[in-house]
Design an enzyme around this catalytic site. Sequence first.
Site, PDB file in Angstrom:
ATOM      1  N   SER A 146      26.767 -26.111  28.859  1.00  8.05           N
ATOM      2  CA  SER A 146      27.609 -24.986  28.446  1.00  8.05           C
ATOM      3  C   SER A 146      28.738 -25.392  27.507  1.00  8.05           C
ATOM      4  O   SER A 146      29.305 -24.535  26.836  1.00  8.05           O
ATOM      5  CB  SER A 146      28.186 -24.260  29.662  1.00  8.05           C
ATOM      6  OG  SER A 146      29.247 -24.986  30.234  1.00  8.05           O
ATOM      7  N   LYS A 152      35.127 -25.017  31.235  1.00  3.37           N
ATOM      8  CA  LYS A 152      35.155 -24.025  30.153  1.00  3.37           C
ATOM      9  C   LYS A 152      36.399 -24.246  29.292  1.00  3.37           C
ATOM     10  O   LYS A 152      37.313 -24.964  29.669  1.00  3.37           O
ATOM     11  CB  LYS A 152      35.202 -22.590  30.715  1.00  3.37           C
ATOM     12  CG  LYS A 152      34.080 -22.245  31.678  1.00  3.37           C
ATOM     13  CD  LYS A 152      32.728 -22.226  31.032  1.00  3.37           C
ATOM     14  CE  LYS A 152      31.629 -22.008  32.072  1.00  3.37           C
ATOM     15  NZ  LYS A 152      30.322 -22.365  31.565  1.00  3.37           N
TER      16      LYS A 152
END
Length: 182
Positions: A43, A86
């Site tokens: 990710s 993230k």
Amino acid sequence: MPDKKDSILSQVLDFLKTFVITLAIVVLIKMFVLDITLVAGKSMLNTLHDGDLIFVNKLEKHMGGYKRGDIVILDAPDDYGKIYIKRIVGLPNDTIELKDNKVYLNGKKFNETYTSTDQTLQSGFESKWTLGEGQYFVMGDNRLPQASNDSRAFGPIYEDSIIGHAFLRIYPFSDIGFVDKE
């Protein structure tokens, strides 16, 4: 004159005391100051790769908070017991909008140089979020479809779900360096 047994016992007790104190200090540092995390998944491509080891600063939340662009480790809001890595895109009181496959921050197109592609697609039903106090909008750098489960799908996160700021890659050795500088 102390016998040999007392001397050995004294040395063993001194060693154990030193070991316990050292262990307590290491545990406290790991819990509250600095940790190491293994990146799992794709990710955060192209910034971080599966198998990277990174240092995480856990003190930052108590010393001025997080900035836009910081890479953070957070408790997954949609998968209890799991953690995500993230990048912070939106700060408290920001408005984030996804339109024309681009990110808009407070009404202006947001320039991101770290993403894997120049398109950011919607992941859920929402396309616009206005963040409240203590809320952040986080996304993975890999914006390909289905590559990152992030705020596009689960919405803004609260600051108290952030574990720390991932700031330094220490492995692989060929890629040692700061990770969230554009």
